[in-house]
Design a protein around this motif. Structure first.
Motif: not given
Lengths: 289, 241
Positions: A132-139, B47, B50-51, B55, B60, B64, B104, B108, B111-112
């Motif tokens: 999940i590249p986009a989501l992990s970057l977001l994280l 998810f 989104f992927e 994006p 993004l 964030a 999202l 996020v 989770f974060a």
């Protein structure tokens, strides 16, 4: 945190262990399995956190007692009635069931405590970065921004205090809430304007043009594969051997232990064993000098 | 809808009954695992969408920033006990940027922030609850421009939505996690007891969220709107360039 041998393995190995430990932990309600989970999770958590581990472990005790005592109030089936609460039976079987559930709850919380220490955020994003590249970057961005925004918020509060608009402890609740909202609003402005620069910089450096690489490079080496194979083998043993069935209400019936229980114990003690083995090796190599 | 989106939704629609079936048929106590797997399976299509969209950088970064602000927002009210504005800010993001962005931001942010406060069995539930709060806000108010002509009514509606959203949706979703982790039998009595014991907490949480909407929605929405006009952020596919 002290150096931990299990944490040095590939994140996938760590992740599989916790999926197994927590998965088995919440599903199997056999008391022996729950007890084994409690002991091994508490032991590993103590090794990871040292003295500060007692805080979580001791805070679990009253919670577990509460869960145990509450269960018979709702689950009223069972043969041995201890006494009646508002005309509803309070049974021994339901009390045992409550104990098992409380133990399962403790196991779950302790394994999650270990998980937090072992699978840090960089390992998580390293593990799932390709999936999940986009989501992990977001994280990753959010994880970096959180401490940054804490600092910015402190600066805003400091600046406001210096012009006599600080959120002091003496003000009324209404004032305090107003102050907090102003601070948040200012922080949003500051952060969003900054984000435009970040985004433009990302574009200029070629975001989205190639596969994203991660800062930490994790490779599965031979010892990772060996440990992974051992874990899968033991987990399969637990599933194949069976003997995990335990019914509490209405009649107490608990399956006799099989060799699956031994496999389960070995599985759960892997991280603890690795930690102790490395600590001993370290001691020995120091004493040789 | 794209074919890939349809197929991912179909997969999930098959996965959820399969999980439910396995959870009831296998020996052991599957309440927690089954329910949590379903929660995770429900989040997957969002998810994946989104992927698949790949994006843009500005989208993004904006999501964030909003998620990080939501995560730190509690600290601005450190003097007031139990004042949690996090879902309020997630809802405002949903209103400004749409349901998907709201979802999202919520997931996020939950989770974060748990990386700082500790992940636990509640993590997927919290992600779902917060994400759903943002999603609902976006769904109801993102395109309702008519309401803007009556600012007082709009503010009143948003405040009420903030309160009701927590007490009726977000809070009960979090209480469900308690039911599935601590219950030995899934009975209505036990579920009601859990909801009742969670109710005062949800009301406090709801008041904080409603107040956030009342005091912060106008300044924040104005700022986010200004950002859209100033830099063209969050506009479909253009990235403002």
């Amino acid at each position: 945190m002290k150096r931990d041998a299990f944490s040095q393995y590939h994140p996938a190995v760590n992740f599989v262990f916790f999926v197994g430990a927590i998965g088995f932990g919440v599903v199997i309600q056999h008391p022996a399995y729950a007890a084994a989970g409690c002991v091994s999770a508490a032991l590993y958590y103590l090794l990871l956190r040292g003295r500060s581990a007692w805080k979580l472990i001791l805070s679990m005790l009253p919670l577990a007692a509460l869960l145990t005592l509450i269960n018979p109030l709702f689950n009223t089936s069972g043969e041995h009635i201890l006494f009646r609460v508002f005309g509803r039976p309070y049974t021994l079987e339901a009390l045992y069931y409550g104990m098992a559930i409380a133990a399962i709850f403790v196991v779950m919380m302790l394994w999650f405590g270990c998980y937090n220490a072992v699978l840090t955020s960089d390992k998580f994003t390293g593990l799932f970065g390709n999936l999940i590249p986009a989501l992990s970057l977001l994280l990753v961005m959010v994880l970096r921004m959180i401490p940054n925004f804490f600092r910015k918020m402190k600066q805003i509060i400091g600046a406001r205090r210096s012009i006599g608009k600080g959120a002091e402890k003496s003000g009324s609740t209404k004032e305090k809430i107003g102050q907090g909202m102003t601070v948040l609003s200012a922080l949003t402005d500051w952060a969003l304007e900054g984000s435009v620069v970040t985004a433009d910089s990302m574009r200029a450096r070629g975001y989205g043009t190639a596969r994203r690489t991660s800062f930490q490079i994790y490779r599965m080496t031979l010892r990772d594969w060996v440990l992974l194979a051992l874990m899968v083998f033991l987990a399969a043993g637990v599933i194949v051997a069976g003997g995990v069935r335990a019914e509490f209400t209405p009649i107490l019936s608990i399956a006799p232990l099989t060799w699956g229980f031994a496999a389960y114990c070995v599985f759960l003690s892997i991280p603890t064993a690795l930690h102790i083995k490395e600590a001993l090796q370290w001691r020995i190599s120091i004493s040789k000098i | 809808m794209k074919r890939s989106t349809v197929s991912s939704i179909l997969t999930v629609l098959l996965l959820i009954p399969a999980t439910l079936y396995l959870g009831t048929k296998l020996p052991g106590r599957w309440y927690y695992l089954t329910s949590t797997l379903i929660i995770i399976e429900t989040m997957i299509p969002f998810f994946l969408a989104f992927e698949k969209r790949r994006p843009q950088a500005r989208e993004l970064v904006t999501i964030a920033v909003m998620a990080a602000i939501a995560a730190v927002s509690r600290a601005a009210f450190a003097f007031i006990p139990n004042f949690k504005p996090i879902v309020g800010i997630i809802m405002i993001t949903g209103i400004a940027f749409g349901a998907e962005a709201g979802f999202l931001t919520g997931t996020v942010a939950a989770f974060a922030s748990n990386f700082f406060f500790g992940q636990g069995p509640y993590t997927p539930w919290q992600m779902m609850a917060y994400g759903f709060g943002g999603f609902l806000a976006g769904l109801l108010f993102h395109k309702k421009r008519k309401l803007h002509q009556k600012p007082v009514l709009y503010l009143a509606v948003l405040t009420a939505f903030g309160f009701v959203g927590i007490v009726a949706v977000v809070g009960p979703l979090l209480d469900c996690c308690t039911i599935f982790t601590t219950g030995t039998q899934l009975t209505w009595a036990y579920a009601l007891a859990c909801f009742a014991s969670g109710f005062p907490i949800n009301v406090t949480h709801g008041i904080a969220c409603g107040l956030t909407m009342l005091l912060l929605s106008k300044p924040l929405l104005d700022k986010l709107d200004r950002l859209k006009t100033k830099y063209g952020m969050m506009e479909a596919g253009t990235d403002g360039l």
